[in-house]
Enzyme design. Sequence first.
Site, mmCIF file in Angstrom:
data_model
loop_
_atom_site.group_PDB
_atom_site.id
_atom_site.type_symbol
_atom_site.label_atom_id
_atom_site.label_comp_id
_atom_site.label_asym_id
_atom_site.label_seq_id
_atom_site.Cartn_x
_atom_site.Cartn_y
_atom_site.Cartn_z
ATOM 1 N N SER A 82 -3.116 -6.357 6.513
ATOM 2 C CA SER A 82 -2.878 -5.278 7.562
ATOM 3 C C SER A 82 -4.547 -4.863 7.865
ATOM 4 C CB SER A 82 -2.021 -4.091 7.641
ATOM 5 O OG SER A 82 -1.951 -3.552 6.310
ATOM 6 N N HIS B 158 8.626 2.368 0.639
ATOM 7 C CA HIS B 158 9.798 2.334 1.291
ATOM 8 C C HIS B 158 11.029 2.956 1.036
ATOM 9 C CE1 HIS B 158 7.129 0.340 3.906
ATOM 10 N NE2 HIS B 158 7.714 -0.759 4.080
ATOM 11 N N SER C 201 -0.642 8.501 -2.080
ATOM 12 C CA SER C 201 -0.644 8.869 -0.740
ATOM 13 C C SER C 201 -0.432 10.257 -0.441
ATOM 14 C CB SER C 201 0.673 7.894 0.276
ATOM 15 O OG SER C 201 0.705 8.558 1.366
ATOM 16 N N GLY D 243 -0.708 2.038 2.452
ATOM 17 C CA GLY D 243 0.053 1.055 2.160
ATOM 18 C C GLY D 243 -0.772 -0.174 2.545
ATOM 19 N N HIS E 164 5.368 0.521 10.204
ATOM 20 C CA HIS E 164 6.036 -0.739 10.068
ATOM 21 C C HIS E 164 7.458 -0.771 9.429
ATOM 22 C CE1 HIS E 164 5.399 -5.209 8.474
ATOM 23 N NE2 HIS E 164 5.563 -5.090 9.582
ATOM 24 N N ASP E 165 7.995 -2.027 9.239
ATOM 25 C CA ASP E 165 9.331 -2.401 8.813
ATOM 26 C C ASP E 165 10.225 -1.343 9.233
ATOM 27 O OD1 ASP E 165 8.374 -4.340 7.015
ATOM 28 O OD2 ASP E 165 7.473 -2.743 6.097
HETATM 29 N N1 SAH Z 1 0.097 -3.480 4.656
HETATM 30 C C1 SAH Z 1 0.425 -4.386 3.699
HETATM 31 C C2 SAH Z 1 1.779 -4.450 2.937
HETATM 32 C C3 SAH Z 1 1.885 -2.938 2.105
HETATM 33 S S1 SAH Z 1 3.121 -2.989 0.961
HETATM 34 C C4 SAH Z 1 0.115 -5.547 4.061
HETATM 35 O O1 SAH Z 1 -0.383 -6.028 5.218
HETATM 36 O O2 SAH Z 1 0.481 -6.724 3.475
HETATM 37 C C5 SAH Z 1 3.190 -1.422 0.457
HETATM 38 C C6 SAH Z 1 2.016 -0.820 -0.276
HETATM 39 O O3 SAH Z 1 2.157 0.659 -0.474
HETATM 40 C C7 SAH Z 1 1.821 -1.207 -1.805
HETATM 41 O O4 SAH Z 1 0.439 -1.826 -2.020
HETATM 42 C C8 SAH Z 1 2.070 -0.132 -2.692
HETATM 43 O O5 SAH Z 1 1.187 -0.020 -3.741
HETATM 44 C C9 SAH Z 1 1.630 1.139 -1.627
HETATM 45 N N2 SAH Z 1 2.028 2.414 -1.931
HETATM 46 C C10 SAH Z 1 3.655 2.468 -2.262
HETATM 47 N N3 SAH Z 1 3.737 4.043 -2.399
HETATM 48 C C11 SAH Z 1 2.328 4.554 -2.585
HETATM 49 C C12 SAH Z 1 1.914 5.845 -2.788
HETATM 50 N N4 SAH Z 1 2.609 6.820 -3.096
HETATM 51 N N5 SAH Z 1 0.687 5.976 -2.593
HETATM 52 C C13 SAH Z 1 -0.139 5.073 -2.386
HETATM 53 N N6 SAH Z 1 0.197 3.698 -2.135
HETATM 54 C C14 SAH Z 1 1.638 3.457 -2.177
HETATM 55 MG MG MG Z 2 5.408 -3.611 5.796
#
Ligand code: SAH
Ligand code: MG
Length: 220
Positions: free
Chosen positions: A60, A152, A132, A54, A177-178
């Site tokens: 991040s 999430h 992922s 993510g 996170h979160d």
């Molecule tokens: N860490 C980031 C925020 C992440 S937001 C920061 O610092 O701003 C969550 C991210 O998870 C999104 O970009 C989304 O595309 C990714 N995500 C959600 N499900 C996913 C999956 N199955 N495989 C890969 N990426 C995923």
């Molecule tokens: Mg987050």
Amino acid sequence: MDSVQTQQAEMDPILRSAAEAARGFMPPDEGLALYQAGLSAALTLPGSPLLEVGSYCGKSSVYLGAAAQAADTVLIAVDHHRGSEENQPGWEWHEPDLMDDELGVMDTLGWFRRTIYLAGLEGSVIAVAGDSPTVSRVWSTPCAFVFIDGGHGEEPAALDFRLWTPHVALGGTLAIHDVFPNPSDGGRPPYEQIYLPALASGQFKEVSATGSLRVLTRIL
Ligand code: SAH
Ligand code: MG
């Protein structure tokens, strides 16, 4: 902590500014805690990579990329760059300019690459643009540090727990996170599907908490 570690523990102010200027969802105090935890894990397990699930626009990734650079390792940044459920049109965390209007899908990869380029971290951050669970199934290198901040929803969070936590090396670190123990502060899945099961497994012990960031170490 020896003097070398004390010196490196302070995040480079230029990288810190780059991280703070980047788009995304990582408050500065949690970002610095992430940097510290990433650096400490990388120094504990020299040569092992850091990995995040993510990355979004790379905020991040700058904190963790800075830690990787300071410890002479790399950050693997996994994201399909199509956004989570809550980033889609009509949802709370949607940013309309991140849509590829022709295709009708989100695309944060270009922004991610800009962020990493501007931070000067292209030598320390490797993007893996993919889903992922799919990436996790072909991943085999033990990680000094795994940071979970992907989907999430209940199912994506549960899958990230099940598929990525085995890749944390013994003595390595799992950061989540979160994590909101109090339901009125935010969504449940990172707390219920990742944080609680990690502790319940007996394999992880909590070492610190900063805002919604939880840092656990692998003991078994
Ligand atoms: N860490 C980031 C925020 C992440 S937001 C920061 O610092 O701003 C969550 C991210 O998870 C999104 O970009 C989304 O595309 C990714 N995500 C959600 N499900 C996913 C999956 N199955 N495989 C890969 N990426 C995923
Ligand atoms: Mg987050």
